[in-house]
Write an enzyme that holds these catalytic residues in place. Structure first.
Site: not given
Ligand SMILES: Cc1ncc(COP(=O)(O)O)c(C=O)c1O
Length: 484
Positions: A158, A243, A272
């Protein structure tokens, strides 16, 4: 007229909130996402939260809840931290030259310096506004730095829901209906080095984008996986992009999760917790040569960017968040509280046949359930899981919420794992609260007949009457809080 002389009729937001908060569900049904309201009403989460502080939320009846979801992981330092609040007020009170655009931001310089001090093998920072926007930036940086089109990502990954980030999503539930997405994106199973090597061998792959611990399912890297993946990337000229949007800034008990496995990625994505929860913000940390390939001439100084990215409120939130993390030693605390929870929750596994495994690092913990062996439970499990795969976990999270005032989520679509990502500021008393609540709720789920299974029947009834949220809770982002 200058703004000093203008009449002051600023809206009093707290009064406005108090006046209209009872209408929130109706307003959302009318003007925003009605399906979300249906979900909340169906599962009884429409309690009208009024206040948040630290790891706690308070509802309209004054009940205190322990928030193990922390806004999908943004409130690492807790809600409404006074240091963060003061920093934001200070920005507003200081008449700073925000977003001049034809100048460079002092606060962005400070935050970049502070972030890179934690990751000394990286040299440059690119700021953006959200996790997905950091992923979009990483895709562009990787492609332009390598001159290659390909991107490799993992099953169950994700990385956000914008089009580029969605192209790297390992879950059909999010992708269906939005394809075709970006070309040249290749999916490999997480923890499968042979598949990764096959994908990289084309030497057309710009980046391997991976979460060190996958948020969907709280899937852990196998021992040696991330190091070997880093070596494969190096050998094939592919950039390793970690990520750490969810895992970063201390959540796993280290500043970056990759530190647990001594891996040094070429790019690290943060978001986050970076914002302190209050101002959207993200950062891409990277090696100099990657950054300089994108911004290689004066006429390309703005070839990639985003209007609000380096705004003073976001930068100040980031600086204040790092201060709090350092001053309150929150990374050590996340490690300590996480170890305790992992130990005490794992100790329950032998006592409950449907409790399979507890895994994680620091305050990112997955609690996995599975089909029972005994006949008495088997029949109930199969009714619930046949109606909707993953529904069993809702039979745990709903009583946790209603009876134990614990807010937590299922770790993805059709998942049998419940995920805990609380604020790093939780205390030993909070850990007692969590362990006691899970123990009692899981014990209840092992009693047939019992309230848990009656709840199952009720939810299946709702689903049968076409109230789809039961099936989708834990899956589609717009409809459910069970998704990070
Ligand atoms: C590992 C990871 N990458 C990217 C994202 C995307 O972040 P955003 O919701 O701020 O676009 C999330 C969101 O849950 C995430 O957990």
């Amino acid at each position: 007229m200058t703004h000093e002389l203008a009449p002051r009729i600023a809206p009093d937001i707290s009064t406005l909130f108090a006046e209209r908060e009872a209408d929130r569900y109706d307003m959302h049904s009318r003007h925003l996402n009605e399906q979300m309201v249906r979900v909340l009403r169906t599962i009884g989460y429409d309690v009208q939260f009024r206040r948040g502080t630290g790891p706690y939320l308070f509802d309209a009846a004054g009940e205190r809840y322990l928030d193990l979801l922390s806004g999908f992981g943004v409130f690492g330092i807790g809600r409404n931290h006074p240091v963060l609040r003061d920093a934001l007020k200070d920005v507003l009170d200081s008449d700073l030259p925000n977003l001049v655009q034809l100048d460079v931001s002092t606060l962005a310089g400070i935050l970049a310096e502070r972030l890179l001090a934690h990751v000394p093998y990286l040299d440059k920072v690119f700021f953006a506004n959200s996790g997905a926007e950091a992923v979009e930036a990483a895709i562009k940086f990787a492609r332009t730095a390598t001159g290659r089109p390909g991107l490799v990502f993992c099953d169950h990954a994700f990385h956000g829901l914008t089009n580029g980030a969605l192209s790297l999503n390992g879950d059909a539930v999010f992708r269906d209906g939005f394809e075709p997405l970006l070309p040249d994106c290749v999916r490999v199973p997480f923890n499968d080095l042979a598949a990764l090597e096959r994908a990289l061998a084309s030497r057309r792959v710009a980046a391997f984008v991976v979460e060190p611990i996958q948020g969907k399912g709280v899937n852990m890297p196998a021992p040696g996986y991330l190091q070997a993946a880093a070596e494969l990337c190096r050998r094939h000229g592919t950039l390793l992009v970690a990520d750490e949007i969810q895992t970063g800034l201390g959540r796993t008990g280290r500043f970056l999760a990759v530190e647990h496995w001594n891996v040094e990625p070429d790019m690290v994505l943060l978001s986050k917790s970076l914002s302190g929860g209050h101002v959207p913000s993200s950062a891409v940390l990277m090696r100099r040569h990657i950054f300089e390939k994108m911004f290689d001439r004066m006429d390309r100084a703005v070839v990639h960017g985003s209007t609000f990215a380096k705004n003073d409120l976001a930068m100040a939130a980031g600086i204040a968040t790092l201060d709090v993390i350092e001053q309150e030693r929150l990374i050590d605390r996340a490690a300590r509280m996480g170890d305790r929870l992992l130990r005490e929750l794992t100790a329950m596994v032998p006592r409950y046949e449907m409790l399979r495994e507890v895994r994680g690092k620091g305050l990112m913990i997955g609690i996995e359930f599975g089909a029972p062996a005994s006949l008495r439970l088997k029949a109930s499990w199969s009714v619930v899981e046949t109606a909707s795969k993953g529904l069993f976990c809702q039979l745990i999270t709903i009583p946790l919420f209603k009876e134990h005032k614990i807010l937590c989520q299922v770790a993805g679509h059709a998942s049998h794992t419940i995920k805990l990502i609380p604020a790093f500021v939780i205390t030993d008393d909070d850990c007692d609260w969590i362990v006691r609540a899970f123990d009692e709720t899981i014990a209840g789920s092992h009693r047939v007949p019992g309230a848990v299974w009656s709840l199952g029947k009720t939810l299946i009834g709702h689903a049968a009457r076409g109230r789809k949220p039961v099936r989708t809770f834990g899956s589609a982002r717009q409809e459910t809080p069970a998704n990070t």
